[in-house]
Design an enzyme around this catalytic site. Structure first.
Site, PDB file in Angstrom:
ATOM      1  N   ASP A  18      -7.934   8.434   0.387  1.00  0.00           N
ATOM      2  CA  ASP A  18      -8.470   7.347   1.218  1.00  0.00           C
ATOM      3  C   ASP A  18      -8.245   7.602   2.711  1.00  0.00           C
ATOM      4  O   ASP A  18      -8.776   6.881   3.553  1.00  0.00           O
ATOM      5  CB  ASP A  18      -7.847   5.994   0.830  1.00  0.00           C
ATOM      6  CG  ASP A  18      -8.548   5.370  -0.371  1.00  0.00           C
ATOM      7  OD1 ASP A  18      -9.617   5.861  -0.766  1.00  0.00           O
ATOM      8  OD2 ASP A  18      -8.012   4.381  -0.919  1.00  0.00           O
TER       9      ASP A  18
ATOM     10  N   GLU B 293      -4.203   8.249  -3.866  1.00  0.00           N
ATOM     11  CA  GLU B 293      -4.667   7.411  -2.764  1.00  0.00           C
ATOM     12  C   GLU B 293      -4.749   8.192  -1.438  1.00  0.00           C
ATOM     13  O   GLU B 293      -5.373   7.726  -0.492  1.00  0.00           O
ATOM     14  CB  GLU B 293      -3.694   6.238  -2.618  1.00  0.00           C
ATOM     15  CG  GLU B 293      -4.318   4.924  -2.287  1.00  0.00           C
ATOM     16  CD  GLU B 293      -4.924   4.203  -3.473  1.00  0.00           C
ATOM     17  OE1 GLU B 293      -6.141   3.983  -3.447  1.00  0.00           O
ATOM     18  OE2 GLU B 293      -4.194   3.842  -4.407  1.00  0.00           O
TER      19      GLU B 293
ATOM     20  N   ARG C  50       0.837  -1.196   0.000  1.00  0.00           N
ATOM     21  CA  ARG C  50       0.000   0.000   0.000  1.00  0.00           C
ATOM     22  C   ARG C  50       0.878   1.253   0.000  1.00  0.00           C
ATOM     23  O   ARG C  50       1.975   1.244   0.580  1.00  0.00           O
ATOM     24  CB  ARG C  50      -0.857  -0.032   1.276  1.00  0.00           C
ATOM     25  CG  ARG C  50      -1.841   1.111   1.455  1.00  0.00           C
ATOM     26  CD  ARG C  50      -2.982   1.051   0.492  1.00  0.00           C
ATOM     27  NE  ARG C  50      -4.118   1.841   0.931  1.00  0.00           N
ATOM     28  CZ  ARG C  50      -5.119   2.192   0.125  1.00  0.00           C
ATOM     29  NH1 ARG C  50      -5.133   1.818  -1.151  1.00  0.00           N
ATOM     30  NH2 ARG C  50      -6.137   2.882   0.578  1.00  0.00           N
TER      31      ARG C  50
ATOM     32  N   SER D 279      -7.920   1.086   3.353  1.00  0.00           N
ATOM     33  CA  SER D 279      -8.372   0.627   2.041  1.00  0.00           C
ATOM     34  C   SER D 279      -9.595  -0.268   2.188  1.00  0.00           C
ATOM     35  O   SER D 279      -9.880  -0.760   3.280  1.00  0.00           O
ATOM     36  CB  SER D 279      -7.240  -0.183   1.399  1.00  0.00           C
ATOM     37  OG  SER D 279      -7.657  -0.773   0.194  1.00  0.00           O
ATOM     38  N   SER D 280     -10.287  -0.471   1.080  1.00  0.00           N
ATOM     39  CA  SER D 280     -11.357  -1.471   1.054  1.00  0.00           C
ATOM     40  C   SER D 280     -10.976  -2.668   0.187  1.00  0.00           C
ATOM     41  O   SER D 280     -11.771  -3.605   0.039  1.00  0.00           O
ATOM     42  CB  SER D 280     -12.640  -0.855   0.482  1.00  0.00           C
ATOM     43  OG  SER D 280     -13.036   0.252   1.256  1.00  0.00           O
TER      44      SER D 280
ATOM     45  N   ASN E 164      -6.151   4.375  -7.120  1.00  0.00           N
ATOM     46  CA  ASN E 164      -7.385   4.978  -6.610  1.00  0.00           C
ATOM     47  C   ASN E 164      -8.328   5.362  -7.746  1.00  0.00           C
ATOM     48  O   ASN E 164      -8.756   4.484  -8.458  1.00  0.00           O
ATOM     49  CB  ASN E 164      -7.111   6.147  -5.653  1.00  0.00           C
ATOM     50  CG  ASN E 164      -8.325   6.428  -4.782  1.00  0.00           C
ATOM     51  OD1 ASN E 164      -9.144   5.536  -4.563  1.00  0.00           O
ATOM     52  ND2 ASN E 164      -8.472   7.637  -4.286  1.00  0.00           N
TER      53      ASN E 164
ATOM     54  N   GLY F  20     -13.787  -1.173  -7.000  1.00  0.00           N
ATOM     55  CA  GLY F  20     -15.105  -0.617  -6.684  1.00  0.00           C
ATOM     56  C   GLY F  20     -15.126   0.231  -5.433  1.00  0.00           C
ATOM     57  O   GLY F  20     -16.184   0.468  -4.857  1.00  0.00           O
ATOM     58  N   GLY F  21     -13.948   0.676  -4.976  1.00  0.00           N
ATOM     59  CA  GLY F  21     -13.908   1.590  -3.830  1.00  0.00           C
ATOM     60  C   GLY F  21     -14.604   0.994  -2.627  1.00  0.00           C
ATOM     61  O   GLY F  21     -14.409  -0.169  -2.287  1.00  0.00           O
TER      62      GLY F  21
ATOM     63  N   THR G  23      -8.826   0.852 -10.564  1.00  0.00           N
ATOM     64  CA  THR G  23      -8.364  -0.206  -9.652  1.00  0.00           C
ATOM     65  C   THR G  23      -8.675  -1.489 -10.395  1.00  0.00           C
ATOM     66  O   THR G  23      -9.535  -1.501 -11.266  1.00  0.00           O
ATOM     67  CB  THR G  23      -9.110  -0.196  -8.283  1.00  0.00           C
ATOM     68  OG1 THR G  23      -8.788   1.003  -7.603  1.00  0.00           O
ATOM     69  CG2 THR G  23      -8.750  -1.366  -7.381  1.00  0.00           C
TER      70      THR G  23
HETATM   71  O1  DON Z   1      -8.037   1.227  -1.504  1.00  0.00           O
HETATM   72  C1  DON Z   1      -9.210   1.512  -1.725  1.00  0.00           C
HETATM   73  O2  DON Z   1     -10.142   1.116  -1.070  1.00  0.00           O
HETATM   74  C2  DON Z   1      -9.527   2.395  -2.929  1.00  0.00           C
HETATM   75  N1  DON Z   1      -8.421   3.245  -3.201  1.00  0.00           N
HETATM   76  C3  DON Z   1      -9.901   1.523  -4.086  1.00  0.00           C
HETATM   77  C4  DON Z   1     -10.320   2.338  -5.254  1.00  0.00           C
HETATM   78  C5  DON Z   1     -11.147   1.624  -6.224  1.00  0.00           C
HETATM   79  O3  DON Z   1     -11.498   0.485  -6.087  1.00  0.00           O
HETATM   80  C6  DON Z   1     -11.533   2.436  -7.395  1.00  0.00           C
HETATM   81  N2  DON Z   1     -12.567   1.805  -8.134  1.00  0.00           N
HETATM   82  N3  DON Z   1     -13.623   2.276  -8.231  1.00  0.00           N
END
Ligand code: DON
Length: 563
Positions: free
Chosen positions: A416, A413, A100, A445-446, A394, A465-466, A374
């Site tokens: 986040d 990032e 990360r 993070s997710s 991100n 998918g954030g 992502t």
């Molecule tokens: O680490 C995370 O949770 C986010 N930066 C992930 C970002 C992501 O999945 C973007 N897609 N929509």
């Protein structure tokens, strides 16, 4: 159109081996066949090339990750971070490779606030100030050196080749460039690569990335020092600082990959192995499953089943906001959050006839898209080694910034982190002081690369998918536990709740008309998402029939292969 992968002969050869070995697949718990699911055919081809050259799943993961950096520059890359969950067949070891991004040494909790303490729009999203110190290059070196069989020169070769020869623009690449056009204007190097002639390129146009090829070559030749020290590092730091960023040479030289124990849980006889902090994924997933364990989901009608799943999501995301961050800075109550007794308490507050307003759950912070930006891939090799990898810069094209002479697209990032307590980030997530910005800290993070293991077999899954990643993995996991195959897992229509906003977001088709009215009658606020959720890539291996399947999300453009 994407060119077809250059390894057809290899695939045909391996297809024959599949036929020969399929019957004996589960003997000794080695599948005898390999499978890759990833978001771009050229990345799959790179993985195939590594396996064909005698590499294992870990070599394939390095090749796939590096190639994704080139062919999906909007989603992940050397300027970003990654989590890889590995399973080594020879000793059964599961290990989570945490690459990360970290906050630069000069980062401060209030760095995105104005003099009045208000968040400055865009500052944590656009340009070099939005970028954490990249971890993916160090992660690639780490995996190659500790787990792979092939030298980096071999596994990075496809990425280097494609960066030099060019990748044809596809629709998603183009959409992202349109979306990032105004931020990109502040980065001439980014513009020069991705907007030939200053315009958004049309599908089919070739994007060449010669500087990225050189950066990859230095990484292949010199390992960690090839990126984090020497000419690449000098250019990264100079480019960032010239444009108002705060990176230092020391930030890069001191970056460290961390090996962590994954989070583990058991739900209905299925072992769940998933991402530990600094991802909220594994804790969230196991907590939601622990809550659901007290319901007999199979006997509930559709609306009630979805209601309790939503209520489990709500509670897990509340805890995400309240407690979670980099464990090196604020040790969270992990044992409690993963404990079945804790889940029993959460479950006790769920009423079957009514939604719990998020505001009614105690002491959340004051206030509170889908995923193409992502990427996730899953790999299983013939010996049973596995990798679930989720990689990110991100949001689309990260910070839309490229330090000159590097070819590296920097992440954004830093968004986040909790930029300000109670203020929602890009994914509408809120957070507490556990996730405030501190030098050297990893942002929460997710991303949830996950393995499911049971007597039935194994599933390797994950998605971009954030904030919705964890609930997507939950829904796909529940489906697999109920007997679904890989194709069904990735195709499943998705719904999501994240505590705040207090709304159930859902894809067209995820809820029937009857379920919508029954959920609304319970007090849920429903919001039909204008866009699809995620881009899931799954590999499954069924012990009973030896079948290995790779399935790519129909929402993406990928084509996967079992060979
Ligand atoms: O680490 C995370 O949770 C986010 N930066 C992930 C970002 C992501 O999945 C973007 N897609 N929509």
């Amino acid at each position: 159109m994407l060119p077809s992968p250059p390894t057809i002969g290899l695939r045909l050869g391996l297809a024959a081996i599949v036929a020969a070995l399929c019957g004996a697949a589960q003997a000794g718990r080695a599948p005898g066949v390999a499978a890759i699911a990833a978001a771009h055919p050229l990345a799959i081809a790179a993985g195939e090339e590594a396996l064909g050259a005698g590499g294992n799943a870990f070599d394939a993961a390095v090749a796939i990750s590096a190639t994704l950096a080139v062919v999906e520059p909007y989603a992940s890359g050397l300027g970003g971070g990654a989590f890889w969950l590995l399973h080594r067949a020879e000793d059964g070891r599961d290990v989570f490779i945490d690459a990360r991004e970290t906050a630069p040494g000069a980062a401060r909790p209030d760095m995105y606030l104005d003099a009045q303490g208000k968040v400055v729009p865009g500052l944590s999203l656009d340009g070099p100030l939005a970028a954490g110190i990249p971890g993916e290059p160090a992660g690639l070196v780490h995996i190659a050196e500790r787990y792979g069989r092939l030298p980096l020169a071999r596994t990075l070769a496809p990425a280097i080749r494609i960066a030099e020869q060019g990748v044809p623009v596809h629709t998603r690449m183009q959409l992202g460039l349109r979306f990032r056009q105004s931020a990109a204007r502040n980065s001439p190097a980014f513009m020069a690569v991705f907007y030939p002639g200053g315009e958004v390129p049309t599908p089919g146009a070739l994007i060449r990335q010669p500087d990225l090829a050189k950066t990859l070559r230095r990484l292949a030749e010199q390992g960690f020092d090839g990126f984090y020290r020497g000419p690449t590092a000098t250019r990264l730091v100079a480019g960032v600082r010239a444009a108002g960023g705060i990176w230092s040479a020391e930030d890069l030289a001191s970056y460290k990959v961390i090996e962590r124990d994954p989070v583990r849980g058991v739900y209905r006889g299925v072992t769940v192995i998933s991402a530990p902090l600094p991802s909220a994924g594994g804790i969230g997933l196991v907590n939601m499953l622990n809550i659901l364990d007290g319901f007999d989901l199979a006997t509930l009608d559709g609306a009630t089943r979805k209601h309790v799943v939503i209520e489990a999501m709500r509670r897990a995301y509340r805890d995400r906001a309240l407690y979670l961050g980099d464990p090196a800075f604020s040790p969270p109550p992990i044992e409690q959050l993963l404990h079945p007794f804790y889940a029993a308490g959460q479950r006790a507050s769920i009423r079957l006839d009514r939604a719990t307003p998020s505001a009614a759950l105690p002491a959340g912070p004051s206030d509170g898209s889908e995923g193409r930006d992502t990427t996730h891939f899953s790999v299983l090799d013939r010996d049973g080694n596995r990798v679930a990898g989720t990689l990110s810069i991100n949001t689309w094209y990260g910070a839309a910034f490229m330090p000159p002479g590097t070819g590296v697209v920097l992440n954004n990032e830093m968004d986040d982190f909790t930029v300000r307590e109670g203020v929602a980030n890009w994914f509408e997530l809120i957070g507490s002081t556990a996730n405030i910005i501190e030098p050297g800290k990893r942002m929460l993070s997710s991303m949830s690369p996950t393995f499911l293991e049971s007597e039935r077999g194994v599933a390797i899954l994950g998605t971009p998918g954030g904030s919705r990643i964890i609930t997507m993995v939950l829904l796909a996991g529940l489906a697999w536990i109920d007997g679904a195959d890989a194709e069904t897992m990735v195709s499943l229509k998705r719904y999501h709740h994240q505590f705040l906003p207090d709304t159930v977001a859902y894809e067209e088709g995820a809820l029937t008309a009857g379920e919508i009215s029954q959920l609304e009658a319970r007090g849920h606020k429903l919001s039909l998402s204008p866009r699809a959720f995620g881009n899931m890539n799954v590999v499954t291996w069924d012990y009973a029939n030896g079948k290995v399947e790779a399935a790519m999300d129909p929402r993406g453009r990928a084509e996967g292969r079992v060979y």
